[in-house]
Write a protein that holds these residues in place. Structure first.
Motif, short mmCIF file in Angstrom:
data_model
loop_
_atom_site.label_atom_id
_atom_site.label_comp_id
_atom_site.label_asym_id
_atom_site.label_seq_id
_atom_site.Cartn_x
_atom_site.Cartn_y
_atom_site.Cartn_z
N LEU A 30 0.82 -1.20 0.00
CA LEU A 30 0.00 0.00 0.00
C LEU A 30 0.86 1.26 0.00
N LEU A 31 1.98 1.20 0.73
CA LEU A 31 2.86 2.36 0.83
C LEU A 31 3.94 2.37 -0.24
N ASP A 32 3.87 1.41 -1.17
CA ASP A 32 4.82 1.34 -2.29
C ASP A 32 6.27 1.26 -1.81
N VAL A 33 6.51 0.45 -0.80
CA VAL A 33 7.85 0.31 -0.24
C VAL A 33 8.59 -0.80 -0.98
N THR A 34 9.70 -0.45 -1.61
CA THR A 34 10.50 -1.43 -2.35
C THR A 34 11.90 -1.61 -1.76
N ASP A 35 12.35 -0.67 -0.94
CA ASP A 35 13.67 -0.75 -0.33
C ASP A 35 13.77 -2.04 0.49
N PRO A 36 14.70 -2.94 0.16
CA PRO A 36 14.78 -4.21 0.88
C PRO A 36 15.10 -4.04 2.37
N ARG A 37 15.82 -2.99 2.73
CA ARG A 37 16.10 -2.77 4.16
C ARG A 37 14.83 -2.43 4.92
#
Length: 359
Positions: A30-37
């Protein structure tokens, strides 16, 4: 230590969470988080689902950006709704009516209001206008026990009358979505919710075996860690034009290291040993802080089962977390007359609060 006299007891408890809940994976999408960390922080939090109040998508499909004004309005609107439901559920559990409420203490750290939630809830619920009230604002996750100490004092001074403590935390009104690791830790952890507990010196209700015993509050203790005063902060972020919460990565270990000293202070002069504590109601601060407290106090995973259960199902609910855990303990029905328990919260200051209770 609280003043001598008839010990107030916890006569009922009620909670409320938003209708909208999300798994951690749903939030990442939903928050478009792609950063693997950042994704790792969310997925290794020991949290499965949280109630949050998030904005609708913008017309172009992007994540809508809420201004500080939007967040404050959300804090007010959702806070009144969650607080109302928690109070109603608490009074139902207490077998009491709104007309019985003589003191209302409201706690929040996720927004700033004047007048505060106490006045707003008195108007919303139609509580008698002569009801005394108190607002505890900005103290953070430990504030529920700070406020319970004040409510305990009022109940002792007004024998037989009913006081309510209400913790209202709309943590999604304190979110900043800027892609930084600082914000990611906060956004991975907190959930929206409210909890209310009834406190009185009146005689306990007759309930037979079907009614679990109600714990009396015996004493309180505080332990502040001045060298960690900046370890947990909710302050202004110039870059975002909003208030923003920040957690020092070392805070779980700092809190854990000072927990034994806080417990020693609480038990001093009582003749009780840590091994005499049958029940633990600990703030669901996060996986690392709960593990650190557990190890430093020599607690078993069973001792903190309700703490980790609340974290799993709701995330960190700030000041109200310990009441969600207490509600589960009460519903479990394992407490027996004479059992001793400890309530524990941790938060900015940095501070550890404890209360000693006997069923």
């Amino acid at each position: 230590m609280t003043a001598p006299g008839v010990a107030p007891r916890l006569a009922g408890v009620g909670t409320a969470v938003p209708d909208t809940t999300y798994t951690q994976r749903e939030l990442l999408d939903l928050l478009d988080v792609t950063d693997p960390r950042v994704r790792s922080v969310f997925l290794n939090s020991a949290i499965e689902r949280r109630g949050l109040t998030l904005p609708e998508r913008a017309p172009d499909g992007s994540q809508a950006v809420e201004s500080q004004g939007d967040l404050l309005r959300k804090h007010t609107r959702q806070g009144i709704e969650l607080g109302r439901r928690a109070v109603e559920n608490c009074l139902k559990d207490t077998d009491a009516d709104l007309a019985d409420v003589r003191y209302l203490c409201c706690v929040t750290s996720t927004g700033f209001l004047t007048p505060g939630f106490s006045a707003l809830l008195i108007k919303e619920l139609g509580i008698d206008v002569s009801c005394s009230r108190l607002d505890v604002v900005g103290m953070g996750c430990n504030a529920g026990l700070n406020a319970l100490n004040a409510v305990d004092g009022w109940a002792r001074a007004h024998p037989g009358e009913l006081a309510l403590l209400v913790c209202v935390e709309v943590c999604s009104a304190a979110y900043v979505l800027d892609g930084t690791m600082r914000s990611a830790v906060v956004n991975s952890l907190f959930g929206d919710g409210a909890a209310a507990v009834a406190v009185t010196t009146a005689e306990a209700r007759e309930g037979g075996e079907a009614r679990p015993p109600e714990p009396a509050l015996l004493r309180f203790s505080s332990r502040i860690i001045p060298e960690a005063v900046d370890a947990m902060r909710y302050d202004w972020d110039d870059a975002q034009g909003k208030f923003s919460f920040w957690l020092d990565p070392q805070i779980p270990y700092v809190v854990g290291a000072h927990a034994p000293g806080a417990l020693e202070r609480l038990l001093r002069g009582t003749g009780l040993l840590p091994s005499d504590i049958a029940h633990w109601v600990v703030h669901s601060g996060g996986k690392k802080v709960v593990d650190s407290v557990r190890v430093n106090l020599g607690l078993s995973r069973h001792d903190v089962r309700h703490t980790t259960g609340v974290l799993r199902d709701h995330g960190n609910l700030s000041s109200g977390s310990f009441l969600f855990s207490y509600q589960r303990l009460a519903a479990e029905g394992t407490a027996r007359p004479g059992d001793v328990g400890v309530l524990m919260t941790m938060g900015p200051g940095s501070t550890i609060e404890m209360a000693l209770a006997r069923w």
